[in-house]
Design a protein around this motif. Sequence first.
Motif, PDB file in Angstrom:
ATOM      1  N   ARG A  38     -76.805 -57.664  79.196  1.00  0.00           N
ATOM      2  CA  ARG A  38     -77.242 -56.604  78.275  1.00  0.00           C
ATOM      3  C   ARG A  38     -76.076 -55.709  77.885  1.00  0.00           C
ATOM      4  N   GLN A  43     -74.595 -55.182  74.114  1.00  0.00           N
ATOM      5  CA  GLN A  43     -74.481 -53.841  73.521  1.00  0.00           C
ATOM      6  C   GLN A  43     -73.071 -53.617  72.974  1.00  0.00           C
ATOM      7  N   ARG A  90     -79.362 -59.892  71.383  1.00  0.00           N
ATOM      8  CA  ARG A  90     -79.480 -58.683  72.204  1.00  0.00           C
ATOM      9  C   ARG A  90     -80.950 -58.398  72.503  1.00  0.00           C
ATOM     10  N   GLU A 119     -82.776 -57.916  76.102  1.00  0.00           N
ATOM     11  CA  GLU A 119     -83.507 -56.673  76.414  1.00  0.00           C
ATOM     12  C   GLU A 119     -84.950 -56.968  76.799  1.00  0.00           C
ATOM     13  N   SER A 145     -83.868 -53.522  68.428  1.00  0.00           N
ATOM     14  CA  SER A 145     -82.797 -54.473  68.092  1.00  0.00           C
ATOM     15  C   SER A 145     -83.250 -55.458  67.022  1.00  0.00           C
TER      16      SER A 145
END
Length: 473
Positions: free
Chosen positions: A162, A166, A182, A186, A198
């Motif tokens: 993660r 990011q 992403r 998540e 996202s």
Amino acid sequence: MRRARALTPRCRRGAMILAVTLFAFALCFAQDPSEEADPIKLFELGQNAHAARDYARALQLYDQALALRPEFPEAEFQKAMALLALKRTDEALSAFARVVDLRPQWAFAYASFGAALSTLAGREKEAETALRRALELEPQNGAALMALARLRYRLGAVAEARQLAQRATALPEAKASDWRERALIERASGDLQAALASLNRALAIAPDDPAIRLDRAQLLLALGEPNRAREDLRIAEAHLQDDAALLTIARLWSRVGERERARNALAKLSEAAQQDPEAIILRADLATGELDASTRAALERALARDPQNAALLAHLGEAYRRIDPERALEYFRRAVQLAPQNSDYAAGYGAALVQARRFAEAATVLQRVLALDPNNYAAHANLATAFDELRLYERALAEYEWIRRARPDLAIADYFIGRTLDLLGRYEEALAAYERFLARADREKNSLEIERVNLRLPRLREQIKRSDGKRRG
């Protein structure tokens, strides 16, 4: 010996045209002699073949270029990538070692080779080494960050994955696909709202991307927002026609209660995909009422191809539960054996035991289910029946009351509560439950129970009047 006949003028002209055509064809595909001695031109031809996915031809041309210019890192790198595409991984690693010997600070090569290597099972260590080296050389390399994020996610390091994702999406050149990946990470970490944010960012970049729409539809359903999911599903279905996407779309339409849309999506599957166990199971779930013989036969054919499929076994158990309880028991027993932690399969086994009137065994199984899964509705419903049949009315009452709390819209729960209280001699409470039932019951669906209550009420009120609401001993 017979003399050969001379060609007619017309035949001679045809032969000449054919010869010229073949010569021209050969010229088109022959390698220019000047190119054979030029490593740059050979490299460019190799890249053309590589782009056309003719990896064997590309490899041949890269080797020719390297024979003329041994210290040619670009050609060596492309050779390594072609070898990877040909699944000649050890040779690819050797070629890549020569690349970094020639150009040790080449971050792009480390990132690209590491990303390609990370897709191969068993090569995770070498891939991670290459990707981390790319990031040492160029910390803001987005391709390396996302490739390493994917790799660490696959290896179970979700928190690190993660963080890497990011960093990649913080770069100005971040693509919609980066935001989509992403979101996947998540969601795996349990942060559904962050995943939704996202996906929204991904769609801001690529608003018409149907795959991202499908991802968001799944996420919105997980967040309990079926109405918002419907719009994304409609867009996804209009553009995605591959079998995997259609099966997902059918499953999601089913979850939002759009059964006809789900059937239509299943109907678009290829003939081979129609036989996929998941498609057969979903088709069975979408059937109205009892499964017909053809659906049961389809499930059994799928099971013959995949005898260790617990979901197929459980669906066959459910299909036969009412018409052949003993057969259903065997299917559920096998499903539970294959997936002992699946409470739904165990609840199905308990339900089949109830159907077979093996109430004591059913009660034992269902209580074990509820110890692991306290909110399993099917287990509570069947345990209530088992206790009722065993005349353990206090315990049956506790289950019926749980059902009423879990499903306050279910009027029939009040009927069973009233009936059980009546059997326990708690007449005033029974009367209150019966009256709640009559106030909410469906006149068509609950007609039999309504008739029974109306027949019972005069006598019950008389008993309450005589005994102050309790049965005398």
